[in-house]
Enzyme design. Structure first.
Site, PDB file in Angstrom:
ATOM      1  CD  GLU A  17      -3.322  -0.757   2.129  1.00 44.82           C
ATOM      2  OE1 GLU A  17      -2.994   0.575   2.758  1.00 44.82           O
ATOM      3  OE2 GLU A  17      -4.186  -1.537   2.222  1.00 44.82           O
ATOM      4  CG  HIS A  81      -7.429  -0.195   0.254  1.00 46.72           C
ATOM      5  ND1 HIS A  81      -8.901  -0.443   0.680  1.00 46.72           N
ATOM      6  CD2 HIS A  81      -6.842   0.191   1.207  1.00 46.72           C
ATOM      7  CE1 HIS A  81      -8.959   0.185   2.208  1.00 46.72           C
ATOM      8  NE2 HIS A  81      -7.744   0.540   2.353  1.00 46.72           N
TER       9      HIS A  81
END
Length: 134
Positions: A17, A81
């Site tokens: 991420e 994400h």
């Protein structure tokens, strides 16, 4: 700015991420995001988490404010994400509510960048609601 943050989407199986802050201008009820910071070596990231460190991001926000004669502002946060169509996690919502409850609460923008789409939200008074990107 959108293309910059889309460049960090987690297309690889081991891609961590990523995230940063959103900078721009407040014009009445409108928020104009014009810049985004990108991950720094001080941030902590894994496949399923991103923890932004103040170093680097805070300096960029102060430079934006200074170079705009005090009119530029910190408008929010973005992160990725590893999903095609992302949605904020419970952790995201808790952290965003902390930001909204800060010493000078203002409307803020939050983006979650997936592999194909971006979830966008605006928060104020402790509530974050999804909005359409323009």
């Amino acid at each position: 700015m959108v293309e910059l943050i889309r460049g960090f989407c987690q297309r690889g199986i081991d891609a961590p991420e990523s995230g940063g802050v959103l900078l721009g201008y407040r014009r009445g009820a409108h928020l104009h995001v014009t810049k985004a910071t990108t991950p720094t070596i001080h941030d902590r990231c894994s496949r399923t988490s991103f923890e932004r460190a103040a170093e680097g991001h805070q300096a960029a926000a102060l430079e934006h404010w200074s170079s705009s004669s005090g009119t530029g502002d910190y408008l929010g946060e973005w992160h990725t994400h590893p999903q095609v169509h992302p949605a904020p996690s419970d952790t995201d919502l808790v952290e965003w509510k902390k930001i909204l409850a800060g010493p000078n609460p203002q409307k803020m923008v939050f983006l979650v960048v997936g592999t194909q789409t971006i979830w966008a939200g605006v928060g104020s008074a402790g509530v974050v609601r999804q909005v359409q990107l323009e």
